[in-house]
Design an enzyme around this catalytic site. Structure first.
Site, short mmCIF file in Angstrom:
data_model
loop_
_atom_site.label_atom_id
_atom_site.label_comp_id
_atom_site.label_asym_id
_atom_site.label_seq_id
_atom_site.Cartn_x
_atom_site.Cartn_y
_atom_site.Cartn_z
N CYS A 1 16.56 -6.69 0.14
CA CYS A 1 16.80 -7.89 0.94
C CYS A 1 18.13 -8.54 0.58
O CYS A 1 18.60 -9.42 1.29
CB CYS A 1 15.66 -8.89 0.77
SG CYS A 1 15.55 -9.60 -0.88
N GLU B 1 0.81 -1.22 0.00
CA GLU B 1 0.00 0.00 0.00
C GLU B 1 0.84 1.26 0.00
O GLU B 1 0.32 2.37 -0.15
CB GLU B 1 -0.97 -0.01 1.19
CG GLU B 1 -0.36 -0.15 2.55
CD GLU B 1 -0.18 -1.60 3.00
OE1 GLU B 1 -0.32 -1.85 4.21
OE2 GLU B 1 0.13 -2.47 2.15
N GLU C 1 17.79 -6.76 11.14
CA GLU C 1 17.84 -6.17 9.80
C GLU C 1 17.49 -4.70 9.88
O GLU C 1 16.40 -4.33 10.34
CB GLU C 1 16.87 -6.89 8.87
CG GLU C 1 16.92 -6.39 7.43
CD GLU C 1 15.97 -7.15 6.52
OE1 GLU C 1 16.28 -7.30 5.33
OE2 GLU C 1 14.90 -7.60 7.00
#
Length: 500
Positions: free
Chosen positions: A281, A176, A385
Site C-alpha cells: 500500500c 485466507e 490502484e
C-alpha cells in the site's frame, strides 16, 4: 492435504464448519493445504474465549504484560527466518523481502515493551481547594484485527502488540490467502507466557468478518485492505457501536524535480515500484517527472534496470521480485496493462511478455516489471490502484502542476519528492494533501514509535496505526476528580460545584 485451522485458548482447534478453501504457493500455482472458513458460531466462540480472559489480563500490571511481549520479541529475533519462509511460501515475496517485513513488525513489538512508560497518566494537584484530578488509560476489552494478504506478519504486529500490552484481548482474522504466519506468531506468544484466551486466531472469509463486526463483545476493529472494504468495515463497525480504524487503498506518486539526483531517484523507484511485486500500500506506482527532459532521462535509466530484474521464486538465489499472490491478481494486473495500451499510453517495458521458465515454476503467478509512459489522468491505470509491478509515468511541466496532480487523486496514503532544494522540499512536506511524505525517501513508512496512516480515501477512522496513535486507539481515558474529607462532615451542596 493439511488444513490450517483456528487458535483458541492457546491451542490449535480444528474447524467444525465443513467449509475451507485451498492455499496456493504463488510461485508454483499448486496447493497442498487448505484453510478453514469459520462460521458465525465459531467466531462467537472465539470472541467468548477472549472475553473470558479479559478481566484478569486487563488487571495484570503493564510491566508484566510488557515482559511477555519482550520474550516474544526475543523469539521473533531468533526465528525470523522461519517466519519469513512461511510468508514466502504462501505470499510469494522474496525471502529477503519477507525478512524485512518481519523486522518492521518486530519494531512495533519493541515499542510496545515500553508500555509502563507510555501508559503513565496525568495528575493535577489542587484543581480546586483540596481537590486533585488525574486520568488513566484503560483497555477497551476484546478487540479484533482483520489483516491483508500482502503483509501477513507485519500488519498483525502493527496491531496486536499494542492492543495486548495495553490490556486488551485480541482476535486476529488473517487473510485466507496466507494464513500460516498467524499461527506461528500465536504459538510463539504462548511460548512467551501469554495466558489462555488473550490472543486468538480465527480463519475465515466474509462470514467471519461480518461476525466480528456484529458481535457486541468486540469493542474495536482494526483493518487494512482495499478502500471499498475499508469503507464497509468502518460503516458496519461504527453502526454497531465499535471503535474502528480502517486503512484502505493507495495511489502513491513520486515527484522528480529537475535538480534531483537522477541515479538516486531511479534506484529508489526500482525498489519502491517493484519490491514485493508492487503489492504494497506504500508502493510508488506513479512517477511524476517535472519537464520532458527529466522524464526522458529518467526513463533511459529505468529501462535497463527493469529489463534486468531477477524474477523468480523465493528459493532462487538473488531473486529481486517474486510472483503476485493469486492467479486472479495476475490476470487483473495484466488487464490493467492492456487497458493502458488501449487508452493510448506507451508501454515502454512490457511485463506481459515475461515467462517463467524455471523448472517447477512455469505455472506460477509471475508478472514482469512494467513501465508505462504518457499516462494521463483520464486513464483507468492512473485512477485505480493496480497493486502490481507496474510503474506509470505522468509527465508534468512544473512543480505546481505535479502537486496539483497528487492533490486531485482520491487516495492520499504516501508520496515522495526527489530534489536537492530545501525550499521546494519544505513546501512540499507542508502543503501536500497526503498522510505520509518522503523527502528523497521513496517509501516513507514511519518507524514504530511514530504512527502510520494516510488521508482521504486511504483511511476511515480517527486514529492511525502504531506509535502513540495506536495506544490511543486501543485505550480510553478515565478521569477521576477527588477530594478527601477534613474530618468535619458538611451539609449537602445543591448548587453546581465550581471546585473553587
Amino acid at each position: 492435504m493439511t488444513e490450517i485451522a483456528h487458535f483458541i485458548n492457546n491451542a490449535h482447534v480444528a474447524s467444525t464448519s465443513g467449509r475451507s478453501q485451498p492455499v496456493f504457493n504463488p510461485a508454483t500455482g499448486e496447493s497442498d493445504k487448505t484453510v478453514a472458513l469459520a462460521t458465525t458460531d465459531e467466531v462467537n466462540a472465539v470472541v467468548a474465549a477472549a472475553k473470558a480472559a479479559w478481566p484478569e489480563w486487563s488487571k495484570t500490571p503493564p510491566l508484566r504484560r510488557a515482559r511477555i511481549l519482550d520474550k516474544f520479541k526475543n523469539i521473533l529475533w531468533e526465528r525470523a527466518e522461519d517466519l519469513a519462509r512461511a510468508i514466502s511460501v504462501e505470499h510469494g515475496k522474496t525471502h529477503d523481502d519477507a525478512l524485512g517485513e518481519v523486522t518492521r513488525g518486530l519494531e512495533v513489538v519493541e515499542f510496545a515493551v515500553g508500555a509502563p512508560h507510555f501508559l503513565k497518566g496525568e495528575f493535577s494537584e489542587n484543581v480546586g481547594t483540596g481537590v486533585d484530578s488525574f486520568n488513566i488509560r484503560q483497555a477497551l476489552g476484546v478487540v479484533a484485527g482483520i489483516t491483508p494478504f500482502n503483509f501477513p506478519a507485519m500488519v498483525p504486529m502493527w496491531m496486536f502488540p499494542i492492543a495486548l500490552v495495553t490490556g486488551n484481548t485480541f482476535v486476529l482474522k488473517p487473510s485466507e490467502r496466507d494464513p500460516s504466519a498467524s499461527l506461528l506468531m500465536a504459538d510463539w506468544l504462548k511460548e512467551a507466557g501469554l495466558p489462555d484466551g488473550v490472543f486468538n486466531v480465527v480463519q475465515g472469509d466474509k462470514e467471519a468478518v461480518d461476525a466480528l463486526l456484529h458481535n457486541p463483545d468486540v469493542k474495536a476493529v482494526s483493518f487494512v485492505g482495499s478502500t471499498p472494504i475499508a469503507k464497509y468495515i468502518y460503516e458496519t463497525g461504527t453502526a454497531n457501536g465499535k471503535r474502528v480504524q480502517a486503512l484502505g487503498g493507495a495511489k502513491n506518486h513520486m515527484i522528480i524535480m529537475p535538480d534531483a539526483d537522477l541515479d538516486m531517484a531511479a534506484s529508489a523507484l526500482m525498489g519502491a515500484a517493484f519490491g514485493s511485486a508492487g503489492e504494497r500500500c506504500m508502493a510508488i506506482s506513479v512517477a511524476v517527472p517535472v519537464t520532458d527532459a527529466v522524464a526522458d532521462a529518467l526513463i533511459e535509466k529505468l529501462v535497463p534496470q527493469i529489463e534486468a530484474l531477477k524474477i523468480g521464486p523465493s528459493t532462487m538465489k538473488g531473486a529481486e521480485m517474486g510472483p503476485v499472490v493469486t492467479k486472479q491478481a495476475q490476470e487483473k494486473i495484466l488487464g490493467y496493462i492492456d487497458s493502458g495500451e488501449q487508452d493510448g499510453a506507451k508501454i515502454v517495458v512490457d511485463g506481459r511478455t515475461f515467462k517463467q521458465d524455471k523448472q517447477g515454476y512455469e505455472n506460477g503467478y509471475f508478472v514482469g516489471g512494467t513501465l508505462i509512459d504518457n499516462v494521463t489522468t483520464d486513464m483507468k491505470i492512473w485512477k485505480e490502484e493496480i497493486f502490481g509491478p507496474v510503474l506509470s509515468v505522468v509527465r508534468r511541466n512544473s512543480y505546481d502542476d505535479a502537486v496539483a496532480l497528487i492533490d486531485q487523486c482520491e487516495y492520499a496514503n504516501g508520496t515522495a519528492i526527489f530534489t536537492r532544494d530545501g525550499d521546494t522540499a519544505r513546501a512540499f512536506a507542508q502543503d501536500i494533501e497526503v498522510g505520509m511524505v518522503g523527502i528523497n525517501v521513496p517509501i516513507p513508512v514511519p518507524m514504530a514509535f511514530h504512527s502510520f496512516g494516510g488521508w482521504k480515501a486511504s483511511i476511515f477512522g480517527d486514529h492511525h496505526m502504531h506509535g502513540m496513535e495506536g495506544v490511543r486507539f486501543y485505550t480510553r481515558i478515565k478521569t477521576t476528580t477527588q477530594r478527601w474529607p477534613t474530618g468535619q462532615r458538611t451539609d449537602a451542596e445543591f448548587t453546581m460545584p465550581t471546585l473553587g
